[in-house]
Design a protein around this motif. Structure first.
Motif, PDB file in Angstrom:
ATOM      1  N   ARG A 100       0.660  -1.212  -0.077  1.00 48.16           N
ATOM      2  CA  ARG A 100      -0.143   0.146   0.035  1.00 48.16           C
ATOM      3  C   ARG A 100       1.011   1.235  -0.268  1.00 48.16           C
ATOM      4  O   ARG A 100       0.719   1.958  -0.967  1.00 48.16           O
ATOM      5  CB  ARG A 100      -0.907  -0.020   1.261  1.00 48.16           C
ATOM      6  N   ALA A 125       2.436   1.833  -3.591  1.00 49.07           N
ATOM      7  CA  ALA A 125       1.300   2.318  -4.478  1.00 49.07           C
ATOM      8  C   ALA A 125       1.196   3.791  -4.305  1.00 49.07           C
ATOM      9  O   ALA A 125       0.968   4.470  -4.999  1.00 49.07           O
ATOM     10  CB  ALA A 125      -0.055   1.390  -4.244  1.00 49.07           C
ATOM     11  N   LEU A 151       1.612   6.507  -6.973  1.00 49.45           N
ATOM     12  CA  LEU A 151       0.389   7.344  -7.526  1.00 49.45           C
ATOM     13  C   LEU A 151       0.925   8.829  -7.295  1.00 49.45           C
ATOM     14  O   LEU A 151       0.155   9.733  -8.190  1.00 49.45           O
ATOM     15  CB  LEU A 151      -0.865   6.860  -6.937  1.00 49.45           C
ATOM     16  N   VAL A 168      -1.011   1.272 -12.706  1.00 45.76           N
ATOM     17  CA  VAL A 168      -1.637   0.008 -12.112  1.00 45.76           C
ATOM     18  C   VAL A 168      -1.155  -1.138 -12.886  1.00 45.76           C
ATOM     19  O   VAL A 168      -1.174  -2.232 -12.284  1.00 45.76           O
ATOM     20  CB  VAL A 168      -3.300   0.290 -12.233  1.00 45.76           C
ATOM     21  N   LEU A 172      -6.409   0.310  -4.101  1.00 47.90           N
ATOM     22  CA  LEU A 172      -6.245   1.224  -5.328  1.00 47.90           C
ATOM     23  C   LEU A 172      -7.687   1.736  -5.528  1.00 47.90           C
ATOM     24  O   LEU A 172      -7.878   2.969  -6.147  1.00 47.90           O
ATOM     25  CB  LEU A 172      -5.702   0.623  -6.381  1.00 47.90           C
ATOM     26  N   LEU A 227      -7.920   5.678  -7.458  1.00 46.53           N
ATOM     27  CA  LEU A 227      -7.876   6.009  -8.768  1.00 46.53           C
ATOM     28  C   LEU A 227      -8.580   7.053  -9.307  1.00 46.53           C
ATOM     29  O   LEU A 227      -9.802   7.197  -8.915  1.00 46.53           O
ATOM     30  CB  LEU A 227      -7.930   4.475  -9.489  1.00 46.53           C
TER      31      LEU A 227
END
Length: 355
Positions: free
Chosen positions: A246, A249, A253, A272, A316, A320
Motif C-alpha cells: 500500500r 502504491a 501514484l 496500475v 487502489l 484511482l
C-alpha cells in the motif's frame, strides 16, 4: 562532516556489499547473447531445436554476464532516486541510507538486508527485469490492441513465454532466454513505461518496510536455496507485507498528481497495470514452480500473491482517478492465465526430452 556527507559515506559503505560492484565490466567484449533478429524468426526453428534450448537452460544454466549485470544495476541506480523523490513528495521521506543492488535472489520480491551501522541494502533479483521485459514484449507483440497486425502468432507467443519463464525458473538469475527483437512506436513506449513502473514498485515496496519501521521488529530469515546458496534477509509478517504494498502504491501514484486529464487517462492504467504485473507474474511463476517441484527461495515470507493482488486492488479502488485504470491490469491477468496451458505443454515436452 555534514549530514549529506555522512549519508554519502553510508551509501559508499553499502555499495561495498553489492556483488555487481566487484565484477569487472567488459563494455568492449563482443555481445554473444542469443537473440532473434526479426519477429518472423521467433520460435521458427524446428521443434527439436526449441526443446533442446529449453533443456539446455535446465542442464547448464547460463553464466553470469558481467556487462549485463552492470546494465541492470544502472537501471536500478536510475530508478532508486526517482522513488526516493516520490516518497518525499508524498510526505514520506526516507532518512535511512538505502541502496538497491541487482543480485540473484531467486525470487520476484526484493529482499531487505539491514547492514548494522550503515543502512539497508535492497537486493533485487537479477532475473526480474529480464522476465518483466520479455513478458511485456511478448504481450504487446501478440495482442492486436497494441498494433495491427500482431507481431507474434499464438504459437510463437506461447514458446517465447515458455522460454522466458523457463529461464527465470532454471536460469539462476543469469541471462537464459533468447533476446527478442526491438519494438517500435506505441509498443516501445508502453513496454518502457510499464517496465520502469514495475521495477519502481519493487524498490518502493522495500522502501515501504523501511518507512514503516518494519525491519526493527523483523526476524532473520536464512534461505539456502537461492542461486547463490545461503542468503540472509528479513521476514516482517504478512500484514506488514500488505502495508508495504500500500505504501509503494501511494508513493507511485503521487507521480501522477501534476498530469492533466488527458495525460492521466493514458498513464494511470499503465502504472496500475505495472504494479499488478509484478504480483501476477509472482503468482504464475510460484504456481508453475510448485507444479514442477521446484523450491522457491523465501517462500512464505510474503502472503500468497492472490491475496496481495486482492488487497492492493481494494486499496487502489478508492484512489484511482480514471474509470478504466484497472482495465489494462485485467487484460494482463487474463492474457497470462490464457497462456499457462501453452507454457505447461512446452514444459511437458521438454521433460520428455530430458528423460
Amino acid at each position: 562532516m555534514t549530514v549529506e556527507e555522512l549519508r554519502a559515506r553510508h551509501v559508499e559503505l553499502l555499495r561495498s556489499r553489492r556483488v555487481v560492484d566487484h565484477l569487472a565490466a567488459a563494455p568492449c567484449a563482443p555481445d554473444t547473447t542469443r537473440r532473434y533478429h526479426t519477429w518472423t524468426r521467433v520460435a521458427a526453428e524446428p521443434l527439436r531445436t526449441r526443446l533442446e534450448r529449453l533443456a539446455e537452460v535446465r542442464l547448464r544454466p547460463a553464466a553470469y554476464h558481467a556487462g549485463h549485470l552492470h546494465d541492470l544495476q544502472r537501471t536500478l541506480d536510475a530508478l532508486q532516486p526517482e522513488v526516493l523523490h516520490l516518497a518525499r513528495v508524498a510526505g514520506l521521506p526516507v532518512t535511512t541510507p538505502v541502496l538497491a543492488g541487482v543480485f540473484p535472489t531467486g525470487t520476484l520480491d526484493g529482499v531487505c538486508v539491514p547492514v548494522p551501522g550503515r543502512g539497508v541494502l535492497v537486493l533485487v533479483n537479477s532475473a526480474l527485469p529480464d522476465l518483466l521485459a520479455a513478458v511485456l514484449k511478448i504481450m504487446t507483440g501478440a495482442l492486436p490492441q497494441y498494433g495491427a497486425p500482431p507481431l507474434l502468432d499464438p504459437d510463437q507467443a506461447s514458446y517465447a513465454l515458455a522460454e522466458a519463464v523457463n529461464a527465470y525458473l532454471y536460469g539462476n538469475g543469469a541471462v537464459g532466454a533468447t533476446r527478442l527483437p526491438e519494438l517500435s512506436g506505441r509498443r516501445t513506449a508502453l513496454v518502457g513505461l510499464m517496465l520502469r513502473r514495475a521495477i519502481q514498485f519493487v524498490i518502493a515496496h522495500e522502501l515501504g518496510h523501511v518507512l514503516a519501521g518494519h525491519l526493527v521488529g523483523s526476524r532473520r530469515w536464512t534461505d539456502t536455496r537461492t542461486p547463490v546458496g545461503a542468503l540472509d534477509a528479513r521476514s516482517v509478517g504478512w500484514p506488514r507485507e500488505h502495508e508495504a504494498d500500500r505504501i509503494a502504491a501511494t508513493v507511485l501514484l503521487r507521480s501522477l498528481d501534476e498530469l492533466n486529464p488527458r495525460e492521466l487517462d493514458a498513464h494511470e492504467p499503465c502504472l496500475v497495470g505495472a504494479l499488478l504485473l509484478v504480483l501476477f507474474l509472482h503468482e504464475v511463476t510460484d504456481r508453475l514452480a510448485d507444479e514442477l517441484g521446484l523450491a522457491v527461495p523465501f517462500a512464505g515470507s510474503h502472503p500468497p500473491p492472490v491475496r496481495r493482488i486482492q488487497s492492493l486492488v481494494e486499496h487502489l479502488a478508492d484512489r484511482l482517478r480514471t474509470p478504466r485504470a484497472l482495465d489494462l491490469a485485467a487484460d494482463v491477468a487474463t492474457w497470462l492465465e490464457d497462456q499457462l496451458a501453452g507454457v505447461r505443454e512446452w514444459f511437458r515436452m521438454v521433460d520428455e526430452v530430458l528423460i
